[in-house]
Scaffold this motif. Structure first.
Motif, short mmCIF file in Angstrom:
data_model
loop_
_atom_site.label_atom_id
_atom_site.label_comp_id
_atom_site.label_asym_id
_atom_site.label_seq_id
_atom_site.Cartn_x
_atom_site.Cartn_y
_atom_site.Cartn_z
N GLN A 8 0.77 -1.16 0.16
CA GLN A 8 0.08 0.08 -0.02
C GLN A 8 0.86 1.22 -0.12
O GLN A 8 0.37 2.29 0.02
N ASN A 9 2.25 1.10 -0.12
CA ASN A 9 3.03 2.17 -0.23
C ASN A 9 3.90 2.13 -1.50
O ASN A 9 4.60 1.37 -1.76
N GLU A 27 7.62 1.43 -1.80
CA GLU A 27 7.86 0.11 -1.45
C GLU A 27 7.31 -0.90 -2.33
O GLU A 27 7.74 -2.06 -2.21
#
Length: 191
Positions: free
Chosen positions: A130-131, A134
């Protein structure tokens, strides 16, 4: 169907080598965040986990993967992050439409037959990151796999066309890792 190695050369009309199949693949399929590529990538991952019989992807087949044990598997994918700019992460939803059988050899659908789910088992693949900083689609620790039989989907959801991840879990989809995917599919098929 020919399975390319990637080393094959693309030649111009005069026979000069201009590129390779690997170059084409890199150009066309590198964006694994794209819905289309992510779906194909998910099918590839499942085919590896299940020791699939087919050496290449078959488009327009009645299911996506045939396991080494002969289990017909439909693969669906979704992700919280998309290729486009997002203000919020995406909700995880999968299509589970029933369909008319498609005859790959005659290139025709059998519209006289009833609508059915043609696979024995469904594998729902979720890219969980969700990033965006990343995100690494190649890191299988960023993926969850949910497995459920078509019979369970039919029993619990009937003719529904879509299903959310939370609903899948509620009706009994088994969450598993890539390493345990083959066992989970075998269990779902047997249950």
């Amino acid at each position: 169907m020919i399975k390319f190695s990637g080393e094959e050369r693309i030649k111009d009309e005069k026979g000069g080598e201009i590129s390779t199949i690997q170059d084409f693949w890199s150009w066309a399929y590198s964006n694994l965040t794209s819905n289309t590529q992510r779906g194909t990538y998910a099918e590839y991952l499942v085919s590896i986990a299940l020791d699939a019989k087919a050496p290449t992807k078959t488009d327009w087949g009645p299911y996506d993967v045939l396991s080494s044990e002969g289990i017909r598997v439909e693969v669906k994918s979704s992700a919280y992050l998309q290729a486009w700019k997002q203000d919020n992460i995406s909700k995880i939803v999968f299509g589970i439409n029933q369909s008319h059988k498609y005859d790959y050899n005659s290139s025709a659908y059998n519209y006289d037959a009833e609508l059915v789910r043609q696979a024995d088992v469904y594998v729902f693949c979720v890219e969980t990151c969700q990033n965006r900083n990343e995100l690494n689609e190649r890191d299988l620790s960023q993926w969850d796999f949910y497995v459920i039989s078509s019979a369970q989907i039919n029993k619990k959801l009937g003719a529904h066309k879509t299903v959310t991840l939370s609903k899948l879990v509620k009706i009994g989809a088994m969450k598993t890792s890539f390493s345990n995917l083959k066992q989970a599919v075998t269990e779902a098929y047997g249950g």
